[in-house]
Each structure stands twice: as C-alpha cells, then as structure tokens.
Design a protein around this motif. Sequence first.
Motif, PDB file in Angstrom:
ATOM      1  N   UNK A 170      37.135  20.949  38.712  1.00 19.44           N
ATOM      2  CA  UNK A 170      37.618  21.955  37.750  1.00 19.44           C
ATOM      3  C   UNK A 170      36.509  22.960  37.434  1.00 19.44           C
ATOM      4  N   UNK A 171      36.868  24.197  37.161  1.00 17.33           N
ATOM      5  CA  UNK A 171      35.871  25.237  36.905  1.00 17.33           C
ATOM      6  C   UNK A 171      36.249  26.045  35.674  1.00 17.33           C
ATOM      7  N   UNK A 172      35.220  26.541  35.014  1.00 12.13           N
ATOM      8  CA  UNK A 172      35.408  27.527  33.956  1.00 12.13           C
ATOM      9  C   UNK A 172      35.228  28.938  34.527  1.00 12.13           C
ATOM     10  N   UNK A 173      34.304  29.044  35.505  1.00 11.88           N
ATOM     11  CA  UNK A 173      34.024  30.313  36.147  1.00 11.88           C
ATOM     12  C   UNK A 173      33.537  30.034  37.566  1.00 11.88           C
ATOM     13  N   UNK A 174      33.875  30.908  38.499  1.00 13.99           N
ATOM     14  CA  UNK A 174      33.422  30.781  39.883  1.00 13.99           C
ATOM     15  C   UNK A 174      32.593  32.017  40.238  1.00 13.99           C
ATOM     16  N   UNK A 175      31.363  31.785  40.688  1.00  8.79           N
ATOM     17  CA  UNK A 175      30.507  32.863  41.166  1.00  8.79           C
ATOM     18  C   UNK A 175      30.191  32.556  42.618  1.00  8.79           C
ATOM     19  N   UNK A 176      30.628  33.425  43.518  1.00  5.11           N
ATOM     20  CA  UNK A 176      30.485  33.175  44.944  1.00  5.11           C
ATOM     21  C   UNK A 176      29.316  33.992  45.483  1.00  5.11           C
ATOM     22  N   UNK A 177      28.380  33.300  46.120  1.00 10.48           N
ATOM     23  CA  UNK A 177      27.212  33.923  46.754  1.00 10.48           C
ATOM     24  C   UNK A 177      27.008  33.263  48.112  1.00 10.48           C
ATOM     25  N   UNK A 178      27.964  33.437  49.000  1.00  9.89           N
ATOM     26  CA  UNK A 178      27.975  32.673  50.241  1.00  9.89           C
ATOM     27  C   UNK A 178      27.666  33.509  51.468  1.00  9.89           C
ATOM     28  N   UNK A 207      34.636  44.861  40.887  1.00 13.46           N
ATOM     29  CA  UNK A 207      34.167  45.980  40.085  1.00 13.46           C
ATOM     30  C   UNK A 207      32.645  46.076  40.158  1.00 13.46           C
ATOM     31  N   UNK A 208      32.040  46.988  39.437  1.00 10.19           N
ATOM     32  CA  UNK A 208      30.600  47.225  39.538  1.00 10.19           C
ATOM     33  C   UNK A 208      29.768  46.043  39.056  1.00 10.19           C
ATOM     34  N   UNK A 209      30.421  45.092  38.348  1.00 11.35           N
ATOM     35  CA  UNK A 209      29.725  43.903  37.859  1.00 11.35           C
ATOM     36  C   UNK A 209      30.058  42.665  38.693  1.00 11.35           C
ATOM     37  N   UNK A 210      30.776  42.866  39.793  1.00  9.24           N
ATOM     38  CA  UNK A 210      31.038  41.759  40.704  1.00  9.24           C
ATOM     39  C   UNK A 210      32.278  40.948  40.418  1.00  9.24           C
ATOM     40  N   UNK A 211      33.051  41.310  39.408  1.00  9.19           N
ATOM     41  CA  UNK A 211      34.270  40.552  39.103  1.00  9.19           C
ATOM     42  C   UNK A 211      35.405  41.027  39.999  1.00  9.19           C
ATOM     43  N   UNK A 250      41.406  42.166  38.810  1.00  7.44           N
ATOM     44  CA  UNK A 250      42.592  41.427  38.417  1.00  7.44           C
ATOM     45  C   UNK A 250      42.347  39.993  38.021  1.00  7.44           C
ATOM     46  N   UNK A 251      41.096  39.508  38.155  1.00  5.78           N
ATOM     47  CA  UNK A 251      40.782  38.119  37.821  1.00  5.78           C
ATOM     48  C   UNK A 251      39.766  38.065  36.676  1.00  5.78           C
ATOM     49  N   UNK A 252      39.928  37.081  35.833  1.00  4.40           N
ATOM     50  CA  UNK A 252      39.057  36.975  34.662  1.00  4.40           C
ATOM     51  C   UNK A 252      37.810  36.143  34.912  1.00  4.40           C
ATOM     52  N   UNK A 253      37.824  35.264  35.917  1.00  2.00           N
ATOM     53  CA  UNK A 253      36.713  34.318  36.061  1.00  2.00           C
ATOM     54  C   UNK A 253      36.293  34.083  37.513  1.00  2.00           C
ATOM     55  N   UNK A 254      36.559  35.044  38.391  1.00  2.00           N
ATOM     56  CA  UNK A 254      36.115  34.942  39.779  1.00  2.00           C
ATOM     57  C   UNK A 254      35.189  36.135  40.055  1.00  2.00           C
ATOM     58  N   UNK A 255      33.951  35.819  40.433  1.00  2.00           N
ATOM     59  CA  UNK A 255      32.919  36.839  40.614  1.00  2.00           C
ATOM     60  C   UNK A 255      32.266  36.674  41.986  1.00  2.00           C
ATOM     61  N   UNK A 264      21.014  39.785  39.999  1.00  7.09           N
ATOM     62  CA  UNK A 264      20.482  39.621  38.638  1.00  7.09           C
ATOM     63  C   UNK A 264      21.141  40.611  37.674  1.00  7.09           C
ATOM     64  N   UNK A 265      21.320  41.851  38.134  1.00  5.24           N
ATOM     65  CA  UNK A 265      21.989  42.860  37.302  1.00  5.24           C
ATOM     66  C   UNK A 265      23.392  42.392  36.909  1.00  5.24           C
ATOM     67  N   UNK A 266      24.150  41.888  37.886  1.00  2.05           N
ATOM     68  CA  UNK A 266      25.514  41.455  37.609  1.00  2.05           C
ATOM     69  C   UNK A 266      25.529  40.195  36.759  1.00  2.05           C
ATOM     70  N   UNK A 267      24.635  39.254  37.039  1.00  2.00           N
ATOM     71  CA  UNK A 267      24.629  37.984  36.299  1.00  2.00           C
ATOM     72  C   UNK A 267      24.353  38.193  34.815  1.00  2.00           C
ATOM     73  N   UNK A 268      23.462  39.119  34.506  1.00  2.73           N
ATOM     74  CA  UNK A 268      23.124  39.360  33.098  1.00  2.73           C
ATOM     75  C   UNK A 268      24.275  39.989  32.307  1.00  2.73           C
ATOM     76  N   UNK A 269      25.307  40.449  33.027  1.00  4.82           N
ATOM     77  CA  UNK A 269      26.461  41.028  32.340  1.00  4.82           C
ATOM     78  C   UNK A 269      27.477  39.970  31.910  1.00  4.82           C
ATOM     79  N   UNK A 270      27.310  38.729  32.394  1.00  2.23           N
ATOM     80  CA  UNK A 270      28.271  37.691  32.078  1.00  2.23           C
ATOM     81  C   UNK A 270      28.211  37.334  30.600  1.00  2.23           C
ATOM     82  N   UNK A 271      29.358  37.020  30.053  1.00  2.00           N
ATOM     83  CA  UNK A 271      29.415  36.656  28.627  1.00  2.00           C
ATOM     84  C   UNK A 271      28.760  35.316  28.388  1.00  2.00           C
TER      85      UNK A 271
END
Length: 453
Positions: free
Chosen positions: A212-220, A410-414, A417-422, A446-453
């Motif tokens: 289960x996940x709260x948020x997915x950040x893909x860096x593959x 988007x410019x922050x990597x999200x 249309x999705x709330x928790x896939x980056x 790093x720029x995108x990660x620092x934008x996460x809530x």
Amino acid sequence: MAVLEYGGMVSPGALYGPHQAAYSKALTSSNGLPDGYPWTACCVGGGMQFYNAITLRYRQADLSASRYLTTDMEIDWPIALQDLEPHYSEIEHLLEISDANGFSAHLASPRGLMLSSAMQELGIKSRHIPLAIRPPGTSKGCIVCSACDELVCPTDAKASVLARNILDDSALPGTISVLYGCFVNRIELLNDNQAEAIECYVPLSSELIRIPVERVIVCANAIQTAALMLRSKSGHATRGIGNESGLVGRGLSFKISGYSVGHMEPADYGSNALAAHWGPHATVYTDEFYEHSDVPCKFGGLIYEANFPTPDENVGLVRLHYIAGEEPWSHNRIVLDEAVDRYGIPYIRFEHRTSANDRARIGFLADRADDVLRHLGALHIERAFAHSKGSSHLHGTMRAGRHPRTSVVDRLGRVHGFTNVHVMDGSVMNFAGNSNPTHTIMANARRMALSLE
C-alpha cells in the motif's frame, strides 16, 4: 519511506558490463532481437555507482532549445535555469565536486594535457571537467587505481548517493528503508486520480507482493519509468497512467554521441600516449561548439577526453568522445511488446531513428575531434557511433509541461490528473541537453522533491 530497487548491492571494484549482463535487454525495431539497453544500472545507488563522475551544469539553451531545433513535440522545459541554480549548488556541496564550493580542482591527466595543448594550438578553448571525485593527495582522495569508467570506486573517492551518505532521514518523521531485489511491475489505482498500492515481483522467491502507498515517486530512468506507467493499465487508466494523450514513452531521447580513436605515430611513442592511463575517465573538454554559428542548426555539444576503462587499453591510443542532445520526436518511443521475458514481464521495444539534423550535428563534432587527433599526430583515426540502442543517458518519455495535451507531468513532476503519482528522473526532460545529465537530473529532482507537501 521505502526506496524500492530491482538490483542488489555492488562490490567495490565491480565492473558495469559483467554486473548488468544479468538483466533483460530491450527489443529494437531494426531486427527484433533483445539487443537494446533499457537500464542505467540495476543496483542500490543506481547509475552513480558506475558513472564517470562528470558533473557539468546545463545551460539556458538546453532548457529552451526551440531557439535552434524544431520537432513535432514541445522542446522547451517549463522552468528556467535560475530555478535549478540553488539546487546545483547544493548538489555540488553534497558531492564535493572539484573546483566548486572551495573543493580542490582535479588536475588534467597526462593525456588531458596533450589534448588541451592541441586544442589551444587549433584555437579551441579547453577547460577542466568538474568531477565528483576527490583529487589525489586530498583526504580520502583518488588513489588512481584504474582508468575509472563503468567501475564502482573501491575507495569512495568518487561520489555517489551511498559514498556521500546523501540518504539522510534525520529530519524526517520516519526512516528511509531500502528494499532491493524488488521489480515494480505496476501501480494499482484506487480511482481515476489516485494510486493505492504497487505490485512488485521478487525474482529470488518468485513472489508477487502488494505494498500500500500514500504517494508514489518514480525515478527509474526514462525507459523503465514509462514502461511502468504503460504496464499499469486498469479500468481507471485504460491506456496506462498518464497516457490519455498517448504521450507516455514518446519523445525517447538518447544523446547523439560517438568516439574518435587516434592511433598515434610511432615517433610520438615517447609522449604520454605510450603510457597506460590511470585515474579519471576524463579531465578536459571543450564547449567551443555548444552554441556556434558553424554547427548545423548552430547547436552542437561537447568534445572531451575519454580514456578506455582499463589502463593498458590506452597505450598508443588517444580517444575523444563527442555528445549532444538528441532532437525529441514523437516517433522515437518505447512500447511494450507481446513477447515476455523469463519472469513474464513484457519486453520493452525501442522504436527509434536518428534525424538528419542530428546526424549532421554529430558529424560536425566528430570532424572537430578528428582535427584535434590529427594535430596530435595520429597515424589513423577510427570512429564509432553507438547510441540508437540505448545508453546511460536516457531522457524524455514523461515530458513536463503545463497542458495534459502536450505533456505527461507538470513542472513539479506530478502526473497530470493524479494527486499522488510523481516522476522525478530524466524522463521529464523535454530536451536531452548537450552535456552529461547526472548533475541536472539530481538538481531537478531536488527542486521537485522540495515542493512536496
């Protein structure tokens, strides 16, 4: 926080080729054989375990390349260079990059000095390459034990996520756990805009596990990230996650690149070309043709010293590498094939061809590299172009922008249309850039990660 990695730990001194041979290749559109390279590196720490430590910054031209190139895709990044600059500085501090933030400069190698002199005599400016390697003679510095390229540093003089302890969870409410030996097969969706779990395959035990996940950040990487999104089809995403406009996997961009190898005249064998090379893969480069009126499209790239991976391979030879960012075209893409590998995972297939502009651009850089080698006294020169089947420089399949019609994130990597896939890797780069991408991928992440809530 959990970091999932397909590969395992690598040993100090491990070589890239033997390590990576265990992992599946991609099919290519030219012959249908699994001879493409869809990975950077499968291991804890990723490609930085094996990279050559070149850490150049991009330029504004790399982020706004539509000044020079025109394709059927958006080329410009949705950010400016100033958005990356503070993150470049922080990465340079964390990695102890030479000649930055007070760290010692890495001196040119004997071959680098030869090349620098030849360039200067031809009126071509040369520069020292910023390296993420502690120089010899400094604390925990390089011991020049090899001609290091595609090699895990045995002393941690070369920076990596592991060697510099960048995974710091001291300021987090929880801890960072690294789970390796897990292949992420698909992302499961709760509804039309939210992920609820990831499905992983564990080859060692042949198990499928659900996390289960709260948020997915893909860096593959730009190939594996797009493939994961395409494998994640469901009733909520019938074409795959983020693929409503059919853009996932499109715009696949490598670096157009090649090598020129000069076989030196016997009379020059008293020079540094006779000796084996020990130390960094590259120490000098020229950016004279990065933006230049003589280059086709007026947009070129870099030419730099590129020593062979093992010291004795370099005896009697001088090698130069030339690279530039590839034009992004929608017909260059990855798709999932009907054929599956031994684990039942669909093969990735490349559909790729190099444009006439790119052939002209890299040909110009190759000619300039040959000029330098001839000036050194090369008896004859061999060229090799090898990028259309993949490389360690992968970009562009999850493009960033403002509109879902023309971009995937988007410019922050999200993902639109999705709330928790980056997505925070090289796949969000709309133009591949004319220099090595590691530094920029990290700064942008790093720029995108620092934008996460």
